[in-house]
Design an enzyme around this catalytic site. Structure first.
Site, short mmCIF file in Angstrom:
data_model
loop_
_atom_site.label_atom_id
_atom_site.label_comp_id
_atom_site.label_asym_id
_atom_site.label_seq_id
_atom_site.Cartn_x
_atom_site.Cartn_y
_atom_site.Cartn_z
CB ILE A 232 -100.60 -14.84 -54.31
CG1 ILE A 232 -99.94 -15.94 -53.47
CG2 ILE A 232 -101.36 -13.89 -53.43
CD1 ILE A 232 -99.03 -15.41 -52.36
CG ASP A 233 -99.96 -14.10 -60.06
OD1 ASP A 233 -101.06 -14.64 -60.22
OD2 ASP A 233 -99.71 -12.91 -60.36
CE LYS A 234 -93.27 -21.54 -61.01
NZ LYS A 234 -92.79 -22.04 -62.32
#
Length: 343
Positions: free
Chosen positions: A153-155
């Site tokens: 998942i994104d930062k």
């Protein structure tokens, strides 16, 4: 089985790794950027640099340039490649992890917003993987050499990730993601109020040719890869809505890009324009209210709430759920109160 070892989340985005950043010195005479980089980048052939430039991966002062761009004094020059730099080998780091489940085959981690999942884009330390390889010495590699990683998942997205601890678990879990048999539900706060209570957004997703750090929808399907997002509206809060998004595919920034494409950009998603007031009035008080909501939630409003898969050893279905993190819960409460006051 090699083609499954990435899972769709890991294989489709051509991740860019920032290898080098230079600022040309005051005495720099104008010089072609490919020649300039050859003087500074160890082991880089001119061909390799020109190839990076053709792919839009050589940047000067924040913009992609061609090989014949002349570097001048004060220019900031960056070169990115589609593989991790050898000089930045993974280093174990004692980073605390929020482990919600663990057995001998796998673990499920609740990732906080702000933590990068794996090294890249100038983030070579402090990532989830740096923490994982400190706490778990023998994680299996996937084909991208990212130990234990099945998906990501994104930062600035918070929430649940499954990590494989054995080769068998890696293969089995990655196949489930590839075959779309895993389940993933996200909660997102979006601008506006979708017309329908539920729906499906389809449209190939690929890298934006004008901005390599963004993805975009290619509705003709001639570019990018197939992407399918199912959504349900959970709460309508006037100028924003809380939606549940279930992923059928796992493309980079999929929910962020699909919701923007549908006219409902994620709240405070800076990369996709959600950090502007996209719905609502022009009143100063309202602008101040939104600004305060942005401060409460200084990231895109997206949380990976539930994760389901079949256990690679026991074949039992497993389902995990996580609470909304404090920043997103407080922002949501602020919008609820705003609506309750009759705005």
């Amino acid at each position: 089985m090699a083609e499954h070892q990435n899972g769709p989340d890991l294989e489709d985005d051509g991740e860019l790794f920032e290898h080098h950043r230079f600022v040309a010195s005051k005495g720099q005479e104008p010089l072609r950027v490919d020649k300039y980089l050859m003087n500074f980048v160890e082991h880089a052939t001119r061909n390799k640099i020109q190839q990076a430039a053709r792919s839009g991966h050589v940047w000067v002062n924040g913009n992609p340039v061609k090989s014949n761009y002349k570097v001048k004094a004060g220019d900031e020059v960056k070169v990115l490649f589609e593989h991790p730099p050898h000089e930045n080998l993974l280093v174990p780091e004692n980073i605390p992890l929020d482990i919600v489940y663990e057995d001998h085959s796998l673990l499920v981690v609740n990732k906080p917003a702000g933590m990068v999942v794996h090294p890249g884009h100038g983030n070579y330390s402090g990532t989830l993987i740096n923490g994982l390889i400190h706490h778990f010495k023998h994680l299996p590699n996937n084909s991208s050499e990212r130990p234990g990683l099945v998906h990501r998942i994104d930062k600035d997205t918070s929430g649940l990730l499954v990590v494989a601890k054995t080769e068998r678990a890696m293969t089995h879990l990655a196949k489930q993601f590839f075959d779309k048999s895993s389940t993933r539900e996200y909660l997102a706060l979006v601008w506006g109020s979708p017309k329908e209570d539920a729906g499906t957004i389809t449209g190939h997703i690929g890298r934006n040719p004008k901005n390599r750090l963004q993805m975009q929808v290619f509705p003709e399907g001639d570019v990018g890869r197939e992407a399918v997002t199912h959504y349900r509206v959970l709460e309508r809060l006037g100028y924003v809505s809380l939606v549940s998004c279930t992923l059928e595919t796992g493309r980079t920034h999929q929910i962020r890009v699909h919701m923007k494409y549908a006219g409902h950009t994620l709240f405070n998603d800076e990369r996709y324009g959600g950090d502007k007031i996209l719905k609502g009035t022009t009143f100063t008080k309202y602008r101040q209210f939104v600004d305060n909501a942005f401060k409460l939630l200084p990231r895109q409003a997206l949380h990976a709430k539930t994760l389901g898969f079949v256990h690679p050893e026991t074949q039992e279905p497993m389902q995990f759920s996580s609470e909304l993190p404090q920043d997103m819960a407080q922002c949501l409460e602020k919008w609820r109160n705003y609506g309750a006051q009759g705005h």
